[in-house]
Motif scaffolding. Structure first.
Motif, mmCIF file in Angstrom:
data_model
loop_
_atom_site.group_PDB
_atom_site.id
_atom_site.type_symbol
_atom_site.label_atom_id
_atom_site.label_comp_id
_atom_site.label_asym_id
_atom_site.label_seq_id
_atom_site.Cartn_x
_atom_site.Cartn_y
_atom_site.Cartn_z
ATOM 1 N N GLU A 31 0.820 -1.209 0.000
ATOM 2 C CA GLU A 31 0.000 0.000 0.000
ATOM 3 C C GLU A 31 0.857 1.264 0.000
ATOM 4 O OE1 GLU A 31 -3.094 0.193 -0.604
ATOM 5 O OE2 GLU A 31 -3.759 -1.851 -0.265
ATOM 6 N N PHE A 32 1.927 1.281 0.777
ATOM 7 C CA PHE A 32 2.801 2.460 0.797
ATOM 8 C C PHE A 32 3.463 2.683 -0.557
ATOM 9 C CE2 PHE A 32 2.939 2.117 5.554
ATOM 10 C CZ PHE A 32 2.441 3.390 5.799
ATOM 11 N N PHE A 33 3.986 1.612 -1.138
ATOM 12 C CA PHE A 33 4.651 1.755 -2.437
ATOM 13 C C PHE A 33 3.656 2.000 -3.559
ATOM 14 C CE2 PHE A 33 8.104 -0.680 -0.274
ATOM 15 C CZ PHE A 33 9.028 0.357 -0.314
ATOM 16 N N GLY A 34 2.407 1.638 -3.356
ATOM 17 C CA GLY A 34 1.370 1.899 -4.345
ATOM 18 C C GLY A 34 0.814 3.309 -4.256
ATOM 19 N N GLY A 35 1.242 4.054 -3.266
ATOM 20 C CA GLY A 35 0.827 5.444 -3.154
ATOM 21 C C GLY A 35 -0.424 5.666 -2.330
ATOM 22 N N ASP A 36 -0.796 4.720 -1.484
ATOM 23 C CA ASP A 36 -1.986 4.892 -0.652
ATOM 24 C C ASP A 36 -1.595 4.740 0.820
ATOM 25 O OD1 ASP A 36 -4.570 5.298 0.065
ATOM 26 O OD2 ASP A 36 -5.376 3.551 -0.982
ATOM 27 N N PRO A 37 -1.101 5.807 1.426
ATOM 28 C CA PRO A 37 -0.586 5.703 2.793
ATOM 29 C C PRO A 37 -1.658 5.420 3.850
ATOM 30 C CG PRO A 37 -0.547 7.984 2.082
ATOM 31 C CD PRO A 37 -0.923 7.157 0.880
#
Length: 81
Positions: A31-37
């Motif tokens: 999720e972090f690397f996908g841009g959804d913190p």
């Protein structure tokens, strides 16, 4: 409020406990690397909570002993007299 019951027999195996924590923390990374913190923080919190419950405060329970004697005799088709 307890979300994970560490006394459940499914958590006796350390591999199961480690897999639960790894999946939660791994999904947080996705999720972090996908841009959804936001979802990364929620997944990370679930992983940290799972680690706390399944490793930090985990006290293994001994296996429950099965009863070998029963109140009723084994029926073999005959009267017990």
């Amino acid at each position: 409020m307890q979300l994970i019951d560490p006394t459940h027999p499914a958590y006796r195996n350390v591999r199961v406990r480690a897999l639960i924590v790894a999946v939660c923390l791994g999904w947080a990374g996705v999720e972090f690397f996908g841009g959804d913190p936001f979802w990364g923080v929620l997944s990370g919190a679930a992983g940290i909570y799972a680690f706390y419950m399944l490793f930090w405060t985990f006290k293994p329970q001994p296996p429950a002993e099965e009863k070998t004697e029963s109140a009723e005799p084994v029926a073999d088709g005959k009267d017990p007299e």
